[in-house]
Design a protein around this motif. Structure first.
Motif, mmCIF file in Angstrom:
data_model
loop_
_atom_site.group_PDB
_atom_site.id
_atom_site.type_symbol
_atom_site.label_atom_id
_atom_site.label_comp_id
_atom_site.label_asym_id
_atom_site.label_seq_id
_atom_site.Cartn_x
_atom_site.Cartn_y
_atom_site.Cartn_z
ATOM 1 N N PRO A 87 -2.313 -13.515 -2.969
ATOM 2 C CA PRO A 87 -2.183 -12.068 -2.749
ATOM 3 C C PRO A 87 -2.406 -11.258 -4.018
ATOM 4 C CG PRO A 87 -0.039 -13.156 -2.635
ATOM 5 C CD PRO A 87 -1.071 -14.240 -2.652
ATOM 6 N N VAL A 88 -2.077 -11.835 -5.178
ATOM 7 C CA VAL A 88 -2.344 -11.143 -6.447
ATOM 8 C C VAL A 88 -3.852 -11.008 -6.648
ATOM 9 C CG1 VAL A 88 -2.023 -11.230 -8.948
ATOM 10 C CG2 VAL A 88 -0.191 -11.999 -7.427
ATOM 11 N N LEU A 89 -4.574 -12.089 -6.405
ATOM 12 C CA LEU A 89 -6.037 -12.033 -6.485
ATOM 13 C C LEU A 89 -6.589 -10.995 -5.519
ATOM 14 C CD1 LEU A 89 -8.817 -13.189 -7.378
ATOM 15 C CD2 LEU A 89 -8.586 -14.823 -5.486
ATOM 16 N N GLY A 90 -6.113 -11.013 -4.267
ATOM 17 C CA GLY A 90 -6.611 -10.068 -3.276
ATOM 18 C C GLY A 90 -6.370 -8.622 -3.680
ATOM 19 N N VAL A 141 -2.448 2.054 -7.110
ATOM 20 C CA VAL A 141 -1.425 1.486 -6.225
ATOM 21 C C VAL A 141 -1.668 -0.006 -6.030
ATOM 22 C CG1 VAL A 141 -0.543 1.483 -3.860
ATOM 23 C CG2 VAL A 141 -0.923 3.658 -5.045
ATOM 24 N N ALA A 142 -2.940 -0.379 -5.790
ATOM 25 C CA ALA A 142 -3.261 -1.790 -5.542
ATOM 26 C C ALA A 142 -2.977 -2.656 -6.765
ATOM 27 C CB ALA A 142 -4.732 -1.925 -5.120
ATOM 28 N N ILE A 143 -3.467 -2.237 -7.929
ATOM 29 C CA ILE A 143 -3.259 -3.078 -9.113
ATOM 30 C C ILE A 143 -1.798 -2.990 -9.579
ATOM 31 C CG2 ILE A 143 -3.797 -1.384 -10.919
ATOM 32 C CD1 ILE A 143 -4.868 -5.101 -10.734
ATOM 33 N N GLY A 144 -1.145 -1.864 -9.320
ATOM 34 C CA GLY A 144 0.271 -1.759 -9.643
ATOM 35 C C GLY A 144 1.105 -2.723 -8.810
ATOM 36 N N ALA A 145 0.759 -2.865 -7.524
ATOM 37 C CA ALA A 145 1.458 -3.822 -6.672
ATOM 38 C C ALA A 145 1.235 -5.246 -7.166
ATOM 39 C CB ALA A 145 0.984 -3.676 -5.223
ATOM 40 N N ALA A 146 0.000 -5.551 -7.586
ATOM 41 C CA ALA A 146 -0.287 -6.884 -8.125
ATOM 42 C C ALA A 146 0.493 -7.133 -9.414
ATOM 43 C CB ALA A 146 -1.791 -7.038 -8.373
ATOM 44 N N ALA A 147 0.534 -6.138 -10.292
ATOM 45 C CA ALA A 147 1.254 -6.285 -11.565
ATOM 46 C C ALA A 147 2.761 -6.379 -11.356
ATOM 47 C CB ALA A 147 0.927 -5.113 -12.488
ATOM 48 N N ALA A 148 3.259 -5.847 -10.231
ATOM 49 C CA ALA A 148 4.672 -5.957 -9.906
ATOM 50 C C ALA A 148 5.023 -7.340 -9.371
ATOM 51 C CB ALA A 148 5.070 -4.893 -8.885
ATOM 52 N N TRP A 194 -1.675 -7.892 -15.115
ATOM 53 C CA TRP A 194 -1.527 -6.883 -16.162
ATOM 54 C C TRP A 194 -2.799 -6.682 -16.986
ATOM 55 C CZ3 TRP A 194 4.026 -6.533 -18.616
ATOM 56 C CH2 TRP A 194 4.962 -6.398 -17.586
ATOM 57 N N PRO A 195 -3.474 -7.732 -17.442
ATOM 58 C CA PRO A 195 -4.734 -7.491 -18.165
ATOM 59 C C PRO A 195 -5.767 -6.757 -17.309
ATOM 60 C CG PRO A 195 -3.996 -9.755 -18.474
ATOM 61 C CD PRO A 195 -3.139 -9.172 -17.406
ATOM 62 N N VAL A 196 -5.800 -7.060 -16.018
ATOM 63 C CA VAL A 196 -6.737 -6.373 -15.113
ATOM 64 C C VAL A 196 -6.393 -4.885 -15.056
ATOM 65 C CG1 VAL A 196 -7.630 -6.253 -12.758
ATOM 66 C CG2 VAL A 196 -7.052 -8.475 -13.762
ATOM 67 N N ALA A 197 -5.098 -4.568 -14.961
ATOM 68 C CA ALA A 197 -4.676 -3.172 -14.923
ATOM 69 C C ALA A 197 -5.082 -2.432 -16.197
ATOM 70 C CB ALA A 197 -3.162 -3.099 -14.725
ATOM 71 N N ILE A 198 -4.974 -3.097 -17.335
ATOM 72 C CA ILE A 198 -5.317 -2.454 -18.609
ATOM 73 C C ILE A 198 -6.821 -2.183 -18.689
ATOM 74 C CG2 ILE A 198 -5.412 -2.798 -21.110
ATOM 75 C CD1 ILE A 198 -2.780 -4.417 -20.804
ATOM 76 N N VAL A 199 -7.637 -3.194 -18.375
ATOM 77 C CA VAL A 199 -9.095 -3.021 -18.465
ATOM 78 C C VAL A 199 -9.572 -1.972 -17.472
ATOM 79 C CG1 VAL A 199 -11.325 -4.178 -18.305
ATOM 80 C CG2 VAL A 199 -9.368 -5.389 -19.282
ATOM 81 N N LEU A 200 -9.036 -2.014 -16.246
ATOM 82 C CA LEU A 200 -9.425 -1.011 -15.251
ATOM 83 C C LEU A 200 -9.008 0.385 -15.692
ATOM 84 C CD1 LEU A 200 -10.827 -0.832 -12.516
ATOM 85 C CD2 LEU A 200 -8.616 -1.210 -11.411
ATOM 86 N N LEU A 229 -0.323 6.484 -12.605
ATOM 87 C CA LEU A 229 0.931 6.654 -11.875
ATOM 88 C C LEU A 229 1.277 5.396 -11.085
ATOM 89 C CD1 LEU A 229 0.699 10.321 -10.509
ATOM 90 C CD2 LEU A 229 2.341 9.426 -12.183
ATOM 91 N N GLY A 230 0.276 4.828 -10.414
ATOM 92 C CA GLY A 230 0.516 3.615 -9.647
ATOM 93 C C GLY A 230 0.498 2.370 -10.501
ATOM 94 N N ALA A 231 -0.484 2.267 -11.395
ATOM 95 C CA ALA A 231 -0.672 1.051 -12.188
ATOM 96 C C ALA A 231 0.503 0.789 -13.112
ATOM 97 C CB ALA A 231 -1.965 1.150 -12.999
ATOM 98 N N ILE A 232 1.107 1.833 -13.644
ATOM 99 C CA ILE A 232 2.269 1.680 -14.535
ATOM 100 C C ILE A 232 3.567 1.892 -13.776
ATOM 101 C CG2 ILE A 232 3.438 2.587 -16.575
ATOM 102 C CD1 ILE A 232 0.697 3.330 -17.682
ATOM 103 N N GLY A 233 3.583 2.901 -12.923
ATOM 104 C CA GLY A 233 4.817 3.274 -12.247
ATOM 105 C C GLY A 233 5.369 2.195 -11.329
#
Length: 403
Positions: free
Chosen positions: A207-210, A229-236, A242-248, A259-263
């Motif tokens: 699910p993290v990959l998805g 929201v999507a990458i924030g849910a994965a990072a949670a 987390w590296p994907v969230a940073i690069v994106l 807001l979603g990626a960090i929040g």
């Protein structure tokens, strides 16, 4: 003798033949892998998976030239090689330790408000290894059905891993079509043994990959808020996101994204930090870096593991190399910001590949991330560019490709 050039928009028979041949090779080699796994693996759930999945791969290989709707053959193959073995293993209660850990973390979340045990609580267990939860708090969500309703096949955490994986990959596929490489990308994140075996026996990475792939697709469709929201849910759920969230984030640089990626991961982690910050550090930082009470079972013989195992101060060297590789990617991003989501996916694939190779505790199964990202990357273009690229290929080609 002259040949008549193909008219614009006509199907490309050679491309269709090559595509189908590659499908045949993928399913056939995957079937060989499943059979070898069934015969040689020292892990019971892996042997069970292989003994069931080999028939699914064989059937898919036989139908490549008979049933040319590639998308639906891929979906059917996924059901046969991932979902059917998953259900069989759930009935037998055979699993990798990840399933037990996620389900226990959900039980603790309901009872105490945090999925984590502190160091003293872990030390008091008969099997301390199973007391560690090296995930972010949101991963416990997949264990809630069992914690609430009891031990049934449908409350197995892997069932919910599979549902989340199917939903996110389907969402990415629908967002990115039309594109002639989408089916291949879907195959490499579903029926590839790296993915099918992982889902059936453990499942937590899928699910993290998805969600990562869905975040890429949403960013490609200029939906930064939903991508966050999507990458924030994965990072949670897991640090791998987390590296994907940073690069994106370097690509989007949009308030709604952050807001979603960090929040989301911060809000998910905050209650556990307030309840017992030491337990969070013990599970999320100390244990993965090799400073827990017991050693992580992630022990595939890759560079970081070999350094930690056989070289004096090797763990420190491996972690240093890991930090250097992260810093190098950071410098690259600062000097050359990505201009499209394809570049983001390729950078993430390279970065995670380096991380997997250099982590002191690592698994071959983690390669599913860079492999999937590399195959989804060509599909991550704007809608206008995608339609231009696919335009002129004709209905016949689309039928061969199964879009």
């Amino acid at each position: 003798m002259t040949t008549t050039p193909a008219r614009p928009g006509a199907p490309n028979p050679r491309l269709g033949r090559v595509t189908l041949l590659l499908d045949l090779v993928l399913y056939a080699l995957s079937g060989v892998f499943a059979q070898v796994t069934a015969m040689t693996s020292n892990l019971g759930p892996h042997r069970t998976w292989g003994s069931i999945a080999v028939w699914g791969y064989a059937g898919a290989a036989l139908f490549v030239y008979v049933f040319r709707q590639r998308l639906w053959l891929t979906v059917t193959a996924w059901l046969a090689v991932a979902v059917v073995p998953l259900i069989a293993l759930a009935r037998l209660r055979e699993y990798q330790e990840e399933v037990f850990v996620v389900e226990e973390s959900a039980r603790r979340l309901l009872e105490t408000g945090t999925p984590y045990l502190d160091r003293a609580g872990i030390a008091a267990l008969p099997e301390p290894l199973l007391g560690y939860t090296p995930y972010q708090p949101a991963m416990a969500i997949f264990g809630l059905p069992k914690a609430i309703f009891g031990d049934y096949v449908l409350t197995d955490a892997r069932v919910w891993f599979a549902i989340a994986t199917a939903a996110t990959l389907a969402g990415a596929y629908l967002l990115l079509q039309p594109h002639d490489r989408l089916v291949r990308a879907l195959q490499m994140s579903s029926v590839l043994p790296l993915c099918a075996l992982t889902l059936a026996t453990g499942g937590d990475d899928m699910p993290v990959l998805g969600l990562c792939v869905l975040a890429f697709a949403l960013a490609a469709r200029q939906k930064p808020g939903w991508a966050g929201v999507a990458i924030g849910a994965a990072a949670a759920m897991k640090l791998f996101a987390w590296p994907v969230a940073i690069v994106l984030g370097f690509y989007l640089l949009h308030r709604k994204y952050f807001l979603g990626a960090i929040g989301i991961p911060v809000l998910a982690l905050l209650p556990s930090v307030l309840i017992n910050a030491g337990a969070v550090v013990e599970n999320v930082i100390r244990f993965p870096t090799g400073h827990g009470l017991v050693t992580s079972p992630a022990a595939s013989p890759l560079i970081g593991y070999l350094l930690a195992r056989h070289v004096p101060s090797g763990r420190t060297i491996a972690l240093g190399l890991l930090l250097l590789s992260g810093a190098a990617i950071g410098v690259y991003l600062l000097r050359k910001r990505p201009t499209d989501v394809r570049q983001v996916a390729y950078i993430c694939a390279v970065g995670l590949l380096a991380a997997i190779l250099l982590m002191p505790a690592t698994r071959f199964g983690y390669f599913l991330y860079p492999v999937a990202f590399a195959f989804w990357a060509p599909c991550l273009m704007s809608r206008g560019a995608a339609e231009d690229a696919i335009g002129g290929q004709g209905d016949g080609h689309a039928e061969v490709l199964g879009r």
